[in-house]
Each structure stands twice: as C-alpha cells, then as structure tokens.
Design a protein around this motif. Structure first.
Motif, mmCIF file in Angstrom:
data_model
loop_
_atom_site.group_PDB
_atom_site.id
_atom_site.type_symbol
_atom_site.label_atom_id
_atom_site.label_comp_id
_atom_site.label_asym_id
_atom_site.label_seq_id
_atom_site.Cartn_x
_atom_site.Cartn_y
_atom_site.Cartn_z
ATOM 1 N N UNK A 74 -8.676 5.447 -23.603
ATOM 2 C CA UNK A 74 -8.566 6.812 -24.127
ATOM 3 C C UNK A 74 -9.752 7.111 -25.040
ATOM 4 N N UNK A 75 -10.231 8.360 -25.030
ATOM 5 C CA UNK A 75 -11.361 8.713 -25.894
ATOM 6 C C UNK A 75 -10.924 8.782 -27.360
ATOM 7 N N UNK A 76 -11.836 8.474 -28.281
ATOM 8 C CA UNK A 76 -11.528 8.624 -29.703
ATOM 9 C C UNK A 76 -11.820 10.049 -30.159
ATOM 10 N N UNK A 77 -12.768 10.708 -29.494
ATOM 11 C CA UNK A 77 -12.996 12.129 -29.782
ATOM 12 C C UNK A 77 -13.166 12.863 -28.457
ATOM 13 N N UNK A 78 -12.956 14.190 -28.519
ATOM 14 C CA UNK A 78 -13.171 15.011 -27.344
ATOM 15 C C UNK A 78 -12.085 14.835 -26.302
ATOM 16 N N UNK A 79 -12.290 15.469 -25.155
ATOM 17 C CA UNK A 79 -11.268 15.418 -24.112
ATOM 18 C C UNK A 79 -11.878 15.686 -22.748
ATOM 19 N N UNK A 80 -11.122 15.317 -21.732
ATOM 20 C CA UNK A 80 -11.518 15.599 -20.348
ATOM 21 C C UNK A 80 -10.580 16.683 -19.826
ATOM 22 N N UNK A 81 -11.148 17.781 -19.370
ATOM 23 C CA UNK A 81 -10.322 18.856 -18.830
ATOM 24 C C UNK A 81 -10.502 18.927 -17.325
ATOM 25 N N UNK A 82 -9.396 19.202 -16.640
ATOM 26 C CA UNK A 82 -9.451 19.352 -15.192
ATOM 27 C C UNK A 82 -8.465 20.429 -14.825
ATOM 28 N N UNK A 83 -8.948 21.472 -14.158
ATOM 29 C CA UNK A 83 -7.974 22.494 -13.775
ATOM 30 C C UNK A 83 -7.077 21.949 -12.670
ATOM 31 N N UNK A 84 -5.777 21.930 -12.991
ATOM 32 C CA UNK A 84 -4.823 21.347 -12.050
ATOM 33 C C UNK A 84 -4.417 19.944 -12.467
ATOM 34 N N UNK A 85 -4.361 19.680 -13.764
ATOM 35 C CA UNK A 85 -3.865 18.392 -14.266
ATOM 36 C C UNK A 85 -4.837 17.267 -14.005
ATOM 37 N N UNK A 86 -4.350 16.016 -14.108
ATOM 38 C CA UNK A 86 -5.222 14.861 -13.882
ATOM 39 C C UNK A 86 -5.628 14.795 -12.413
ATOM 40 N N UNK A 87 -6.921 14.624 -12.161
ATOM 41 C CA UNK A 87 -7.330 14.519 -10.761
ATOM 42 C C UNK A 87 -6.864 13.188 -10.158
ATOM 43 N N UNK A 88 -6.725 13.198 -8.823
ATOM 44 C CA UNK A 88 -6.444 11.925 -8.141
ATOM 45 C C UNK A 88 -7.720 11.081 -8.181
ATOM 46 N N UNK A 89 -7.626 9.888 -8.743
ATOM 47 C CA UNK A 89 -8.818 9.067 -8.957
ATOM 48 C C UNK A 89 -8.811 7.859 -8.014
ATOM 49 N N UNK A 90 -9.972 7.578 -7.440
ATOM 50 C CA UNK A 90 -10.169 6.320 -6.713
ATOM 51 C C UNK A 90 -11.288 5.570 -7.417
ATOM 52 N N UNK A 91 -11.123 4.255 -7.561
ATOM 53 C CA UNK A 91 -12.071 3.496 -8.353
ATOM 54 C C UNK A 91 -12.603 2.303 -7.561
ATOM 55 N N UNK A 92 -13.933 2.142 -7.553
ATOM 56 C CA UNK A 92 -14.533 0.968 -6.929
ATOM 57 C C UNK A 92 -15.276 0.210 -8.025
ATOM 58 N N UNK A 93 -14.944 -1.067 -8.184
ATOM 59 C CA UNK A 93 -15.478 -1.831 -9.301
ATOM 60 C C UNK A 93 -16.711 -2.620 -8.890
ATOM 61 N N UNK A 94 -17.336 -3.201 -9.902
ATOM 62 C CA UNK A 94 -18.547 -3.978 -9.676
ATOM 63 C C UNK A 94 -18.269 -5.169 -8.752
ATOM 64 N N UNK A 95 -17.130 -5.850 -9.011
ATOM 65 C CA UNK A 95 -16.687 -6.902 -8.108
ATOM 66 C C UNK A 95 -15.627 -6.266 -7.205
ATOM 67 N N UNK A 96 -15.432 -6.785 -6.005
ATOM 68 C CA UNK A 96 -14.456 -6.136 -5.118
ATOM 69 C C UNK A 96 -13.032 -6.117 -5.706
ATOM 70 N N UNK A 101 -6.651 6.524 -1.033
ATOM 71 C CA UNK A 101 -5.877 7.340 -1.977
ATOM 72 C C UNK A 101 -6.246 8.825 -1.861
ATOM 73 N N UNK A 102 -7.238 9.125 -0.989
ATOM 74 C CA UNK A 102 -7.773 10.479 -0.832
ATOM 75 C C UNK A 102 -8.099 11.091 -2.188
ATOM 76 N N UNK A 103 -9.000 10.438 -2.928
ATOM 77 C CA UNK A 103 -9.249 10.847 -4.301
ATOM 78 C C UNK A 103 -10.038 12.155 -4.382
ATOM 79 N N UNK A 104 -9.736 12.941 -5.418
ATOM 80 C CA UNK A 104 -10.571 14.103 -5.727
ATOM 81 C C UNK A 104 -11.793 13.630 -6.504
ATOM 82 N N UNK A 105 -11.593 12.540 -7.255
ATOM 83 C CA UNK A 105 -12.670 11.983 -8.075
ATOM 84 C C UNK A 105 -12.845 10.516 -7.683
ATOM 85 N N UNK A 106 -14.026 10.194 -7.150
ATOM 86 C CA UNK A 106 -14.298 8.815 -6.735
ATOM 87 C C UNK A 106 -15.292 8.205 -7.717
#
Lengths: 260, 246
Positions: free
Chosen positions: B56-78, B143-148
């Motif tokens: 979680x951020x200590x200051x500020x915020x993330x805004x997205x119209x339509x709530x939290x976006x569907x997120x897909x994450x690919x890491x440095x290691x598989x 996951x058909x992410x909106x945000x990859x």
C-alpha cells in the motif's frame, strides 16, 4: 533398467551374498558357537516353523496394529498443531518452550511414567509410539511451512486469494516435501520405540517374541525376529515412498534425494 | 484510465527511513504500453508492486474509473508452483472464480497463445527457462487482465529466447490491448516494446520519451538506434539530451 541401476543392484547383491557366506562359515566352522550364532539354514527353518504355526503372524499383527494406531494419532496431533504454529506466531511463542523441553526427552525415558499412568496394556505402547512419532512429523511440517517461498505466496496474493486459500493452495503443497520427510523419519522412529517398549513390558509383539526367546536361549528365534523387524521397516518405508511417488509425482525426485 | 496521484512509498529499515517512491504522478491510458527503465533501486519495482496491490502507498493514491482493475502480473522469475502441471499453473488464478469447463477452455487458449499446448501436462522442472517464462506469461494472460504488469520478465533468458518472447508479447498486446507496464533495465528492450519510456531515479519519474516508431520494430533501424542512444544518455545523466516532452 539402466546400466548404473543394474550395477548398483549387483553391488548390493554381492555384499549380501558375502555377508551370508561369512555368517555360514563362522557358524559351520565352529569359529562361533552355533548356540550363539545358529546356521543360516537353522534360522530359515525356525522362521518357517514360526510362520506355519501362526506365532510369527500373531506377533507381527500385534506390533503392526500398535504402530498403525500410534502413528495415526501422532499424525492427527502433529500436523494441525504445526499449521496452527505456522499461522499464529503468538501460539508458537506460547507453546514453544514446553515442546522444546519435551523434544529433549527420549520416548523410552518416558516409559516408566507411561507405565505408571497407562499401565502395561495397549495404551502405554501406543503412547510410546505417539511420543516417538510426534516430533519428526511436527518439526518436518513446521520447517516446511517456514521455508515456503514468499514469492509464491505473492503470486497467490496477486491472484486475489484469501488467507485460507493461500494456506491450502500454496503453503501446504510447498511444505509437503518436508512433511513427507518427517512422516518417513517418524515411521522409523515409531517402529524402533515400539520394539523397545515391547522388550520391556509386553505379552505379545515382535519385541516380546525376541525377549521371550532370549530367556529360553533360542538364538534362532531372536535372529528371525530381528530379520522380520528390519524387513517390515524396509517394507513400510518402501510403501511410503511408493505412495508419495503415486500421489505427488513432482516430489519423486526430491524424495529420492532424501532417501539416504 | 488509470491515474496515479502523488504516489509515494517509504519504509523504515534499521531505524533509517528509505524513500522507495516519491510524488509519482502518472496517467496510464487504456491499451497503452509503458516501459519503466532505471538502475536498480530507482523505485521501478516498488511502482509495480503498488500497481499490483502487493503493497500500500504511504502517500497519494491510484485511481481507476470502474474500481480496481483486473491485474495480471509476470515476475522476474517465472514463480511456478512446482507441484502443478503447466496447465495447473496457468489456471491457478481462475480456480474457484469460474467453472471448471471455462478454466479448461481459457487455459487451452492461453497455452495456444504462448505455443505450449503440447506441454500442458509437464511439470515446471521439465521446462527450459524460456518455456517457464511463457507459462508465467500465460498465467497472467488467462486472467484477461485490464492491467498487465511485467517486472523484468525476460532478464534471465538468453538473447535469442528473449527476442522471441518480446515479439510474442508485442503480438499479444496488439491483439488484446491490455494496459501494460513493463519494467526493465535493458534500453533496447524498452525501445522495442514501448509506446512511452519512463526514466526513474531516486523514486521519481525524471524523464519520459515517446516511441513513435511503427511495429514491428527493427533494432538496427536508424531512428531506433538514435532513440536508444538518447535514452542511454538520459540514464547516464549526460548533458545535451533533449528535455522531456510535457
């Protein structure tokens, strides 16, 4: 079968043959009194006799029954407790000193107390096995949970898993190799403790069979008993490994590595 | 539209306050491909972890119209689960959310997309590094992410495999148009993939450059080389680099 495998088995077979031959020689030549070390064929004949009249089967059934009861009880106690410790540091801190203390006491040292509390019946034998099996299972599971890669837990969090699902779908399978090693060690420890308990106070079981034969000066029966105990231990271990290989194929390699 | 307003993250290590991210203002247009470059410790991974909701951020915020976006994450290691098959890993995030039949269909589609249909029953320890990376990518795409979000996903791979996967990622992005944030320290990779390259240092975004080149891009193209050089100059802090466009 691969060539290195074949070679390994040939080597093992050679060692066994040499040992059997040395035994036979020592006994047949009179180097060791046949009273102390009967001929292999005598032991074989005695084994067959005990098998045929049902004595051996009865003792094996009694011992195996005790192991099954004690081992199951130990698993039922140790695994949930390990997970409770894993998810709650407070519980862990509260109970750790007591468990650390108990861990230092060999199960057989608890026997006099168990005899006083539980008598010399089945409850005492099962109690000894529970004591002997508990810590390997408990510590194996605890270690496995502690070693779970936090990076895999993050994958679960990104997927939106709840705490319980992370535990069930990531932490538990990640801890499985350690749990399995604990289960294997516990089986061996339980088997040893049981035979010990049967040597001290019992009216049936393989340990009793040995000590009874000793008092009758029947070295052949003692040796038969030792072979049966060792063989059953090997079979149980083999069974556990087969079970793992079938139910958890990704562990096959790692359990082979730990088979030392 | 994803808006980051005054986003900051600080934490204490051994009684010393560390600022991992400070005053980041950023607008991510839907379907855009943003690459974040910078040296290690510049805050690019923190930015990604905040976007992923892992911290979680200590200051500020993330805004997205339509709530939290569907997120897909690919890491440095598989980061594959060694106890699951390739198919099990790809479908990991869908279990319990959609029906079994749908999981199966979507996993098949994702595996076909990354060219691993024949390996659906293999275990991770039987895969090469490139294949494992593909599984990680498929696990996010399913996951058909909106945000990859991708955190140096190809850094550990050999040059040939990396080039192949960069091409695949571009094709997938062109076909599905998720909003992509891709972190790397490889400038050539940045120019190859991005609509816009962000340059981070000391927890701040200190430069940004549009990449107006048509796709597929050629790393030996004259404009490509010039842009790559310009970004490298930005990174090494050399004077004479053009000011960041507003």
């Amino acid at each position: 079968m691969t060539t290195p495998g074949l070679r390994r088995h040939t080597g093992a077979a050679c060692v066994l043959i040499v040992l059997a031959a040395a035994w036979w020689l020592a006994s047949a030549s009179g180097l060791v009194s046949p009273f102390l070390l009967p001929l292999p064929q005598t032991v074989l004949a005695t084994g067959w006799e005990l098998l045929a009249d049902g004595t051996l089967g009865m003792h094996v059934a009694v011992s195996v029954g005790r192991i099954l009861a004690g081992y199951s009880l130990a698993v039922a106690l140790a695994l949930p407790l390990a997970f409770l410790f894993g998810i709650s540091p407070a519980v862990r801190q509260a109970f750790e000193p007591v468990l650390e203390f108990l861990r230092q006491v060999p199960p057989l040292a608890m026997m006099p107390l168990l005899i006083l509390w539980l008598g010399i019946g089945e409850a005492q034998k099962v109690g000894i096995i529970v004591l002997a099996c508990f810590f390997p299972i408990f510590l194996g599971a605890l270690g496995g949970i502690a070693q779970c890669d936090p990076k895999l837990v993050e994958v679960g969090r990104v997927c939106g898993l709840r705490q319980w699902d992370i535990l069930r779908r990531i932490v538990l399978p990640a801890a499985l190799p350690s749990i399995v090693i604990g289960l294997r060690i516990a089986l061996g420890q339980g088997w040893r403790a049981l035979v010990g308990a049967e040597l001290v106070a019992s009216a049936a079981g393989l340990g009793y069979m040995i000590v009874d034969a000793e008092q009758l000066a029947r070295t052949d029966i003692v040796i038969v008993g030792i072979f049966v105990i060792g063989t059953l231990g090997l079979l149980a271990d083999f069974g556990v490994r087969r079970l793992i290989a079938r139910t958890a194929p990704w562990l096959r390699q790692r359990t082979e590595l730990t088979h030392a | 539209m994803l808006e980051l307003r005054g986003l900051g993250k600080r934490y204490t290590v051994h009684d010393r306050e560390v600022v991992a991210l400070a005053d980041v203002d950023l607008v991510l247009k839907p379907g855009s491909f943003t690459v974040v470059v910078g040296r290690s410790g510049c805050g690019k991974s923190t930015l990604l972890r905040l976007l992923a909701g892992l911290t979680l951020p200590t200051t500020g915020a993330i805004h997205h119209n339509g709530g939290r976006p569907k997120v897909g994450c690919v890491f440095q290691e598989p980061r594959l689960m060694p106890w699951l098959t390739v198919a099990g890993n790809v479908g990991f995030g869908l279990v319990g959310k959609v029906t079994k039949a749908e999981i199966e269909a979507r996993v098949e589609a994702a595996l076909a997309l990354v060219g691993l249909s024949d390996f659906r029953n293999a275990y991770p320890d039987q895969l090469s590094g490139g294949m494992a990376s593909r599984v990680g990518l498929a696990r996010a795409l399913v996951l058909e992410p909106e945000l990859l979000l991708l955190d140096e996903p190809f850094a550990a791979l050999d040059a040939f495999t990396r080039r192949g996967l960069q091409g695949e990622l571009t094709d997938i992005w062109l076909a599905r148009r998720p909003t992509v944030v891709f972190v790397t320290h490889d400038v050539e990779e940045a120019v190859l993939l991005a609509d816009e390259v962000l340059h981070m240092d000391g927890g701040r975004i200190i430069g940004r450059r549009e990449v107006p080149l048509p796709r597929p891009r050629d790393a030996t193209d004259r404009e490509f080389v010039a842009l790559r050089r310009a970004i490298l100059d930005d990174l090494s802090g050399r004077a004479g680099s053009s000011p960041p466009p507003a």
